[in-house]
Scaffold this motif. Structure first.
Motif, PDB file in Angstrom:
ATOM      1  N   ASP A  91       9.953   9.311  -4.938  1.00 56.23           N
ATOM      2  CA  ASP A  91       8.587   9.194  -4.433  1.00 56.23           C
ATOM      3  C   ASP A  91       8.484   8.038  -3.447  1.00 56.23           C
ATOM      4  O   ASP A  91       9.161   7.015  -3.596  1.00 56.23           O
ATOM      5  N   CYS A  92       7.624   8.175  -2.449  1.00 60.66           N
ATOM      6  CA  CYS A  92       7.398   7.065  -1.535  1.00 60.66           C
ATOM      7  C   CYS A  92       6.419   6.081  -2.159  1.00 60.66           C
ATOM      8  O   CYS A  92       5.738   6.378  -3.137  1.00 60.66           O
ATOM      9  N   ASN A  93       6.371   4.906  -1.601  1.00 62.17           N
ATOM     10  CA  ASN A  93       5.389   3.905  -2.021  1.00 62.17           C
ATOM     11  C   ASN A  93       4.063   4.228  -1.337  1.00 62.17           C
ATOM     12  O   ASN A  93       3.974   4.166  -0.104  1.00 62.17           O
ATOM     13  N   PRO A  94       3.027   4.586  -2.101  1.00 59.55           N
ATOM     14  CA  PRO A  94       1.779   5.041  -1.482  1.00 59.55           C
ATOM     15  C   PRO A  94       0.825   3.917  -1.092  1.00 59.55           C
ATOM     16  O   PRO A  94      -0.259   4.190  -0.555  1.00 59.55           O
ATOM     17  N   LYS A  95       1.199   2.674  -1.343  1.00 58.93           N
ATOM     18  CA  LYS A  95       0.261   1.567  -1.138  1.00 58.93           C
ATOM     19  C   LYS A  95       0.257   1.101   0.317  1.00 58.93           C
ATOM     20  O   LYS A  95       1.268   0.619   0.834  1.00 58.93           O
ATOM     21  N   GLY A  96      -0.884   1.228   0.968  1.00 55.51           N
ATOM     22  CA  GLY A  96      -1.044   0.698   2.312  1.00 55.51           C
ATOM     23  C   GLY A  96       0.040   1.159   3.271  1.00 55.51           C
ATOM     24  O   GLY A  96       0.271   2.357   3.445  1.00 55.51           O
ATOM     25  N   THR A  97       0.726   0.188   3.872  1.00 56.00           N
ATOM     26  CA  THR A  97       1.789   0.492   4.832  1.00 56.00           C
ATOM     27  C   THR A  97       3.173   0.408   4.198  1.00 56.00           C
ATOM     28  O   THR A  97       4.180   0.357   4.903  1.00 56.00           O
ATOM     29  N   LYS A  98       3.247   0.399   2.868  1.00 57.14           N
ATOM     30  CA  LYS A  98       4.529   0.182   2.196  1.00 57.14           C
ATOM     31  C   LYS A  98       5.529   1.299   2.466  1.00 57.14           C
ATOM     32  O   LYS A  98       6.741   1.062   2.454  1.00 57.14           O
ATOM     33  N   ARG A  99       5.059   2.520   2.715  1.00 59.27           N
ATOM     34  CA  ARG A  99       6.007   3.586   3.063  1.00 59.27           C
ATOM     35  C   ARG A  99       6.748   3.236   4.349  1.00 59.27           C
ATOM     36  O   ARG A  99       7.966   3.385   4.436  1.00 59.27           O
ATOM     37  N   PHE A 100       6.010   2.759   5.350  1.00 57.06           N
ATOM     38  CA  PHE A 100       6.659   2.316   6.586  1.00 57.06           C
ATOM     39  C   PHE A 100       7.647   1.188   6.311  1.00 57.06           C
ATOM     40  O   PHE A 100       8.723   1.132   6.903  1.00 57.06           O
TER      41      PHE A 100
END
Length: 258
Positions: free
Chosen positions: A75-84
């Protein structure tokens, strides 16, 4: 069959849900299977779990082409810009923030190395111990910024990630850095590399011209590496899971069928 569990990404001090898709005959056989690691795990299997209401439907894709793999979705990190941040090996230039309408005081990217090291040093050993894997047949796939981190993983660990698919790549997030890194990397162990871009991609102010030119520029680098690769410009393809789902069966056939 989908199994779920949570792991700790120690270097980033965060937990993450892992979703593992096992072949239908896994429980009733002693067979060992290749492993495909994929990003944005929440978008891979079921439409109802996907952030945008449509998934890659990976299990259906594998059944359609008769390919037996263990797919590990992170899973990606869904918080704010954390996926980037996690999918970005380098901090992007502030002009990227402006184009994405993100506050320029925020560093976008820079955690990709720790994220990939987590997969190699922590997650892969766990998966290889827990499941019947072919330890030295490991692949990776992702889309958009998941494409740039998959490409980075291939360049950093080419003896591990020998088959890589990178779709609709946002190489423009760190164009110079990913090209310089690929130039310096010994990719002789890579068996297959697939990458592509659609002609109707769009992310905020970054449209199809940026995507296509970015990927063609990276192709010019890969041309010099003397590896088995395939690059495609997908006519009319947009930037979403449905578009990637349509392309993925043929991509997997390219990666795994000699």
């Amino acid at each position: 069959m989908i199994e779920k569990f949570t792991v700790n990404i120690s270097a980033l001090n965060t937990e993450r849900l892992i979703r593992v898709c096992l072949p239908k005959r896994y429980e009733n056989s002693n067979k060992h299977y290749p492993v495909l690691y994929m990003h944005d795990g929440q978008n891979l299997y079921r439409d109802e779990d996907s952030f945008f209401g449509s998934s890659w439907r990976i299990a259906d894709c594998l059944e359609e082409i008769g390919l037996e793999l263990i797919v590990v979705g992170i899973d990606c990190n869904p918080k704010g810009t954390k996926r980037f941040d996690e999918y970005g090996p380098w901090v992007s230039e502030k002009s990227i923030n402006r184009g994405l309408s993100i506050d320029e005081s925020i560093d976008l990217g820079g955690e990709g190395e720790q994220y990939i090291d987590f997969i190699v040093e922590e997650l892969k050993p766990y998966i290889d111990d827990k499941y019947r894997t072919i330890v030295d047949d490991t692949a990776m796939a992702g889309s958009s910024s998941g494409g740039i981190i998959s490409t980075y993983a291939m360049c950093k660990y080419p003896s591990i990630f020998k088959r890589v698919a990178a779709l609709s790549n946002a190489y423009w997030l760190s164009q110079k850095e990913i090209e310089d890194f690929a130039k310096k990397s010994d990719l002789s162990d890579v068996k297959k590399f697939y990458f592509d871009v659609g002609t109707k991609e769009q992310t905020a102010t970054f449209g199809s011209d940026v995507y296509v030119n970015s990927n063609i520029s990276f192709k010019n680098v890969i041309d010099e590496k003397n590896i088995n690769y395939r690059f495609e410009i997908a006519e009319g393809a947009v930037h979403n899971e449905v578009a990637w789902r349509l392309r993925f069966p043929n991509i997997l056939l390219y990666l795994y069928k000699d």
